[in-house]
Structures are given as C-alpha cells and as structure tokens.
Design an enzyme around this catalytic site. Structure first.
Site, mmCIF file in Angstrom:
data_model
loop_
_atom_site.group_PDB
_atom_site.id
_atom_site.type_symbol
_atom_site.label_atom_id
_atom_site.label_comp_id
_atom_site.label_asym_id
_atom_site.label_seq_id
_atom_site.Cartn_x
_atom_site.Cartn_y
_atom_site.Cartn_z
ATOM 1 N N ASP A 12 0.825 -1.207 0.000
ATOM 2 C CA ASP A 12 0.000 0.000 0.000
ATOM 3 C C ASP A 12 0.865 1.265 0.000
ATOM 4 O O ASP A 12 1.999 1.255 0.478
ATOM 5 C CB ASP A 12 -0.885 -0.037 1.256
ATOM 6 C CG ASP A 12 -2.045 0.923 1.199
ATOM 7 O OD1 ASP A 12 -2.721 0.961 0.164
ATOM 8 O OD2 ASP A 12 -2.280 1.622 2.201
ATOM 9 N N GLU A 55 1.331 -0.169 -5.022
ATOM 10 C CA GLU A 55 0.186 0.700 -5.262
ATOM 11 C C GLU A 55 0.725 2.072 -5.655
ATOM 12 O O GLU A 55 1.230 2.813 -4.821
ATOM 13 C CB GLU A 55 -0.705 0.854 -4.024
ATOM 14 C CG GLU A 55 -1.934 1.712 -4.337
ATOM 15 C CD GLU A 55 -2.493 2.468 -3.146
ATOM 16 O OE1 GLU A 55 -3.610 3.000 -3.261
ATOM 17 O OE2 GLU A 55 -1.815 2.555 -2.097
ATOM 18 N N ASP A 57 -10.589 1.636 -4.078
ATOM 19 C CA ASP A 57 -10.338 3.054 -3.818
ATOM 20 C C ASP A 57 -11.034 3.992 -4.796
ATOM 21 O O ASP A 57 -10.911 5.209 -4.671
ATOM 22 C CB ASP A 57 -8.828 3.347 -3.855
ATOM 23 C CG ASP A 57 -8.127 2.960 -2.560
ATOM 24 O OD1 ASP A 57 -8.755 3.085 -1.501
ATOM 25 O OD2 ASP A 57 -6.964 2.543 -2.614
ATOM 26 N N ASP A 89 -15.938 5.060 -2.148
ATOM 27 C CA ASP A 89 -15.848 4.361 -0.869
ATOM 28 C C ASP A 89 -16.837 4.967 0.135
ATOM 29 O O ASP A 89 -16.891 6.173 0.290
ATOM 30 C CB ASP A 89 -14.400 4.528 -0.367
ATOM 31 C CG ASP A 89 -14.102 3.743 0.887
ATOM 32 O OD1 ASP A 89 -14.936 2.914 1.284
ATOM 33 O OD2 ASP A 89 -13.038 3.974 1.469
#
Length: 407
Positions: free
Chosen positions: A139, A168, A233, A288
């Site tokens: 991440d 990411e 996301d 989200d």
C-alpha cells in the site's frame, strides 16, 4: 476495526472476522492445488491506533507507544512513530498518515521497524511467505523511501525468488519497475485511459496515456502490470459509465455495454488483467464505501447478471486460448481515430490484430498491417479477412471489438 483494514491491529494475526492463521495456511495450500496464488496486501507505512504497537485505547497489554493516549518512551515500539510531546491535544501528539488519527504513520527509517517489517527471520514479510503467501501487494508505495523498498525486495526474493511484488501507485511508476523494487504496480493509468475511452473519450486522446506506458516501462514490467478497471479506492466501472444504482434500466444497459468494451480491451492488451470482485456480475457502487458492497449472491437475495458473467468468461477464455494476447509484443497503434483503436500483437510467427470501437454504431476502417498477404481468422467466430498488399479493411461492431489472428 475498520472496513478497509489498513489500520492493522496485529501484523502477524489474521483478522478474526476473516478466520485464523491456520485458515490462511490451508487457503494458500488448497489454492495452490488449483493453480491459484494468494497474495496478501498490507501497509508498512502506517498501522492502527488500536494495536499493541500503539495501544491508544488500552485494548492491549501495556507497552504500546501511546498507551491510553499518552506517549510511552519506554515502549519497544516508541521509535516506530513520530511524536510531538509539545502538543497538548492527544490527536496532535503524533503524526497520522495524511492527517488521519486512526492511522499513526510509521518511521520507515527506524532500524527496529525495518527489522520487524522485513529484516528479521520472522519479520512480517517472511512470516506470511513462510505460510504460503505467493508475494505481496504494498500500500501507498510513494510514501515510503526507495531504499526501504530496495532492501525489502531483497528480503522477499531471498525467501522466495518467484514471489510477486506489486506496488500501489497511481501515476507513472517507472522508477519502481527497474528491477530493484517492484515487479508490477496497480495500473491506474490503464484504468483511467480505458474507462475514459469506453465512456466515449476520443480514441487517439485516451490511447496516448497507454503509449506513455509502452514507451516508459520496461517490457517485462509492461507485461506484468496489474491492469484493473475497478478497485476498492475508486468508484466502480458501472458508476463511471453512468449507472448510479438508481434503477435506471436504460442507463444500466448502456453502462454494461461500455463495461464489455472495457473488458474486451483489458483482455486483449499486455499485462495481467485484474477483475475486481462483482464487476463480472454487474455490481455497481460509487466512491468508498459504496464500491465495497458485498457480492450479490443469489442465495442471499442478490441478482448476479449471468449474461454479463458469460461475456466475462468468454473474453477471459479468449485470452487463455491465444498466447499471442498474453505474451505477444506490442508496437505503436496501427490506427487510432475518434472511435477506433487497432493494435498489432506478435508472438513468434503468430500475429493478432485487435480492434475496438467506442461508438454506438459500427465503424469501418482501412489499416496497413505488418505482413503483406494472407488470411486472418476472427477469433470470436466472425468472418475472416483477407490481407492484400499489407492492407485490410475491417468493420468493428459498436461498443465492442474484434480479434483477428493469423493461422
């Protein structure tokens, strides 16, 4: 405690909501028997405030770096975090990632954190590789120093040379793909270009960003990129295509047609096509947390779109059936106008010509191809095409595409 789970409580324990460590080991073993590899995903940039490392709420034994909301210099984890003792407000006494108090940011330069993350034999990285993980997705990679990732990669590959490392990143990831940090990245540039194209953006404009990738990334990385359309996301593809879960049947039908076009492009382009659960049966959702809705299981009252699922299977099967679509080289586009993109793929002596059309009506184009003569077979069962003097004329159906291959 959150739905997104990046506020890790214990890096070495599976969240009880998901199962146990034993369940993870069994999952990896059973998946491997079926040719499936399990890749966990975590953040080594921040941790949860409700964790034994930080222990802000005293839900763990004493010894956290911020026990009960107070800085604890005696904690073995104290150097993992950046504290500001001069502040009086507990929310301001530590650095939260992106200002989020629930996500205390880790000091990636601290040796004890690096040891726990990847240097120790039983580090977080090694712990799960030892239990069957086939790699790692990391991440918020740009928030972590490059030298951290270089060392981390060495640890991963020393444990398992075949372990896949995925970053990411949301922008140009060239520097991460030079062989010393990551094997692949979440390809948001691909996502944005393909969704925009499938939504109607002029083909030559949308494709320019994909040309940037082809020119900038090493070919090994280009063929391993995590090519996605929806993610946890971002709003889902159907939402991007204009369906907003409002029951508008006409909007939903058009959005699904555009999704089929996007998936066609995804399955005929170099890289690793990634399907975000639920897209294949028409699951929608905006930003989200609506993009993380549960899968619409039929026995739980959901209504999975079986026809859309059949289309996904047909296109994924097409990719599996034609090695040239998976491993074939890619050059600059043969043709790109307002609606149509035509690409050439080559693997050995086999060629594939792929064409997509984002118009609501069929488009006919004349294209120069890299071989002088012959006949091209339509891989989806349509009529073949004769190549004459390096040129073909093909009609591309509305909001879809064609794959033409040499015998």
């Amino acid at each position: 405690p959150s739905n997104h789970k990046y506020d890790a409580a214990d890096y070495k324990q599976i969240d009880p909501a998901f199962g146990s460590n034993e369940d993870f080991v069994r999952l990896c073993a059973e998946a491997a028997k079926r040719g499936i590899r399990v890749i966990p995903d975590t953040s080594l940039n921040h941790v949860g405030s409700d964790s034994p490392y930080f222990n802000r709420f005293n839900n763990f034994p004493a010894g956290g770096a911020f026990d009960g909301g107070k800085i604890n210099p005696a904690s073995p984890y104290a150097k993992w975090f950046k504290f500001k003792p001069e502040e009086t407000d507990p929310n301001k006494q530590f650095q939260g990632w992106a200002g989020v108090a629930d996500l205390p940011e880790l000091d990636k330069n601290d040796p004890s954190w690096r040891a726990y993350a990847y240097r120790d034999p039983d580090s977080v990285t090694n712990y799960w590789l030892d239990r069957g993980a086939a790699g790692w997705r990391m991440d918020v990679v740009p928030w972590v120093p490059d030298d951290f990732w270089r060392e981390w990669r060495q640890a991963v590959k020393a444990k398992n040379a075949d372990a896949l490392t995925v970053a990411e990143t949301w922008f140009d990831a060239s520097k991460y793909l030079l062989g010393d940090m990551f094997d692949s990245t979440m390809n948001y540039i691909f996502r944005n270009a393909v969704l925009d194209y499938a939504a109607g953006k002029p083909a030559r404009e949308a494709y320019a960003n994909l040309e940037l990738l082809r020119e900038a990334y090493p070919p090994q990385a280009l063929h391993a990129l995590m090519n996605l359309l929806s993610t946890h996301d971002q709003a889902r593809a159907l939402h991007h295509f204009g369906y907003h879960d409002d029951g508008d049947a006409k909007a939903l039908k058009l959005a699904k047609q555009r999704l089929r076009l996007a998936v066609f492009f995804q399955m005929t382009y170099p890289g690793s096509p990634t399907i975000y659960y639920g897209d294949e049966v028409g699951l929608g959702g905006g930003d989200d947390p609506f993009n993380r809705a549960p899968y619409p299981w039929a026995d739980e009252g959901g209504q999975p779109d079986e026809a859309l699922l059949a289309d996904f299977k047909r296109l994924t099967q097409l990719r599996h059936d034609l090695p040239v679509l998976r491993r074939g080289s890619l050059s600059a586009p043969l043709h790109a106008d307002k609606h149509v993109v035509v690409l050439a793929r080559q693997l050995g002596t086999t060629w594939a010509i792929t064409a997509t059309n984002n118009s609501a009506v069929a488009q006919t184009v004349s294209v120069v191809v890299p071989f002088e003569s012959g006949r091209l077979r339509d891989a989806l069962g349509g009529d073949g095409i004769v190549v004459h003097n390096h040129r073909i004329k093909l009609t591309v159906p509305p909001l879809f595409g064609r794959v033409l291959v040499t015998p």
